[in-house]
Design a protein around this motif. Structure first.
Motif, PDB file in Angstrom:
ATOM      1  N   ARG A 176      -0.588   7.883   7.289  1.00  0.00           N
ATOM      2  CA  ARG A 176      -1.685   8.551   8.001  1.00  0.00           C
ATOM      3  C   ARG A 176      -2.456   9.457   7.047  1.00  0.00           C
ATOM      4  NH1 ARG A 176      -2.149  13.529  10.892  1.00  0.00           N
ATOM      5  NH2 ARG A 176      -3.394  13.397  12.805  1.00  0.00           N
ATOM      6  N   ARG A 177      -1.724  10.176   6.208  1.00  0.00           N
ATOM      7  CA  ARG A 177      -2.371  11.073   5.242  1.00  0.00           C
ATOM      8  C   ARG A 177      -3.235  10.284   4.265  1.00  0.00           C
ATOM      9  NH1 ARG A 177       0.394  16.100   2.016  1.00  0.00           N
ATOM     10  NH2 ARG A 177      -1.192  16.353   0.378  1.00  0.00           N
ATOM     11  N   ARG A 178      -2.722   9.134   3.796  1.00  0.00           N
ATOM     12  CA  ARG A 178      -3.495   8.323   2.849  1.00  0.00           C
ATOM     13  C   ARG A 178      -4.825   7.898   3.424  1.00  0.00           C
ATOM     14  NH1 ARG A 178       1.415   5.626   1.950  1.00  0.00           N
ATOM     15  NH2 ARG A 178       0.682   3.863   3.198  1.00  0.00           N
ATOM     16  N   CYS A 229       0.808  -1.205   0.000  1.00  0.00           N
ATOM     17  CA  CYS A 229       0.000   0.000   0.000  1.00  0.00           C
ATOM     18  C   CYS A 229       0.847   1.263   0.000  1.00  0.00           C
ATOM     19  CB  CYS A 229      -0.932   0.007   1.207  1.00  0.00           C
ATOM     20  SG  CYS A 229      -2.518   0.787   0.854  1.00  0.00           S
ATOM     21  N   ALA A 230       2.132   1.160   0.231  1.00  0.00           N
ATOM     22  CA  ALA A 230       2.999   2.333   0.176  1.00  0.00           C
ATOM     23  C   ALA A 230       3.185   2.732  -1.277  1.00  0.00           C
ATOM     24  CB  ALA A 230       4.344   2.048   0.824  1.00  0.00           C
ATOM     25  N   ASP A 231       3.440   4.032  -1.526  1.00  0.00           N
ATOM     26  CA  ASP A 231       3.467   4.535  -2.882  1.00  0.00           C
ATOM     27  C   ASP A 231       4.797   4.330  -3.574  1.00  0.00           C
ATOM     28  OD1 ASP A 231       0.830   5.549  -3.225  1.00  0.00           O
ATOM     29  OD2 ASP A 231       1.322   7.054  -1.732  1.00  0.00           O
ATOM     30  N   ALA A 264       1.461  12.912  -0.721  1.00  0.00           N
ATOM     31  CA  ALA A 264       0.108  12.584  -1.160  1.00  0.00           C
ATOM     32  C   ALA A 264       0.101  11.227  -1.842  1.00  0.00           C
ATOM     33  CB  ALA A 264      -0.412  13.659  -2.109  1.00  0.00           C
ATOM     34  N   GLY A 265      -0.878  10.403  -1.509  1.00  0.00           N
ATOM     35  CA  GLY A 265      -1.007   9.090  -2.126  1.00  0.00           C
ATOM     36  C   GLY A 265      -1.592   9.180  -3.520  1.00  0.00           C
ATOM     37  N   THR A 266      -1.584   8.066  -4.225  1.00  0.00           N
ATOM     38  CA  THR A 266      -2.077   8.052  -5.600  1.00  0.00           C
ATOM     39  C   THR A 266      -3.558   8.391  -5.680  1.00  0.00           C
ATOM     40  OG1 THR A 266      -2.401   5.663  -5.413  1.00  0.00           O
ATOM     41  CG2 THR A 266      -0.343   6.422  -6.398  1.00  0.00           C
ATOM     42  N   VAL A 267      -4.347   7.983  -4.688  1.00  0.00           N
ATOM     43  CA  VAL A 267      -5.773   8.276  -4.696  1.00  0.00           C
ATOM     44  C   VAL A 267      -6.004   9.770  -4.510  1.00  0.00           C
ATOM     45  CG1 VAL A 267      -7.964   7.886  -3.530  1.00  0.00           C
ATOM     46  CG2 VAL A 267      -6.399   5.978  -3.914  1.00  0.00           C
TER      47      VAL A 267
END
Length: 239
Positions: free
Chosen positions: A78-80, A11-13, A98-101
């Protein structure tokens, strides 16, 4: 433990971050909390993941810079999950990546700028085919060929309401970011002749594309955030 860490890291980017965490095994309490958070996030248990990411950051105050890369990765996690839960980002989240979503959400929000084109001096701005092709390539489960077709048909409907001779200006995201690169300011006249190329850039003749009689019917086409984001829950780490 390395194998388990690898399994929990999907799940990490960035895959490069895995090597960093292998070098941080000495930070056992924080690492275990981070691994627990990732496991919950992988299962779509975002509220539980948020609790564990927050525990991994115990002692860090709002507004403080992260003291290590380990903290930065936990903040990013946490941000994701806060973004996925619809929780407003805070002063700690801004230190994370920032995550991909989130990136996709922000991009799609930007598309709303030309969702309903406005007439300004006999000129109408629309998204270029190249911009929407880029979006489809990057987020194929979130922007479909059908939603792009709907967009140009809805623009055609708007152009017909305005009537008269108009100029359609094809814009890209770079234009709104202040980068006037190639393709950011292409102009075409509307309406084209029936046997001329369609103004939308599809390559088809106008009469067989946006100029079709089917558009004469009343009713609204389903383009916009909800239409573009169909299937968004299938995106990475989104449940």
């Amino acid at each position: 433990m390395d194998d388990l860490l690898t399994d929990d890291f999907d799940c990490a980017d960035s895959d490069d971050e895995l090597d960093t965490f292998r070098a941080m095994l000495a930070f056992e309490p924080a690492l275990e909390r981070w691994r627990e958070a990732v496991a919950h996030e992988e299962r779509g248990e975002n509220m539980e993941a948020l609790i564990w990411y927050t525990r991994a950051l115990e002692g860090m105050r709002a507004g403080e810079l992260p003291s290590s890369l380990r903290d930065h990765l936990a903040i990013s996690g946490r941000r994701r999950v806060r973004w996925a839960l619809g929780v407003e980002l805070d002063s700690i989240d801004r230190f994370g990546t920032a995550g991909t979503v989130e990136q996709a959400d922000r991009y799609l929000d930007g598309l709303d700028a030309l969702r309903e084109p406005e007439l300004r001096g006999r000129q109408v701005e629309v998204w270029s085919r190249s911009e929407l092709a880029f979006a489809r390539e990057r987020w194929p489960v979130r922007i479909t060929a059908e939603s792009v077709t709907d967009y140009y048909r809805e623009v055609e409907r708007t152009l017909r309401r305005y009537g008269g001779d108009l100029t359609v200006v094809h814009r890209t995201a770079d234009f709104f970011a202040g980068q006037t690169g190639q393709g950011s300011d292409q102009r075409v006249s509307w309406p084209p002749a029936r046997n001329q190329a369609c103004w939308c850039g599809s390559g088809a003749r106008y009469k067989r594309c946006c100029g079709g009689e089917v558009l004469a019917a009343e009713g609204e086409l389903a383009w916009g955030p909800a239409r573009l984001r169909a299937g968004a829950e299938l995106a990475v780490c989104r449940v």
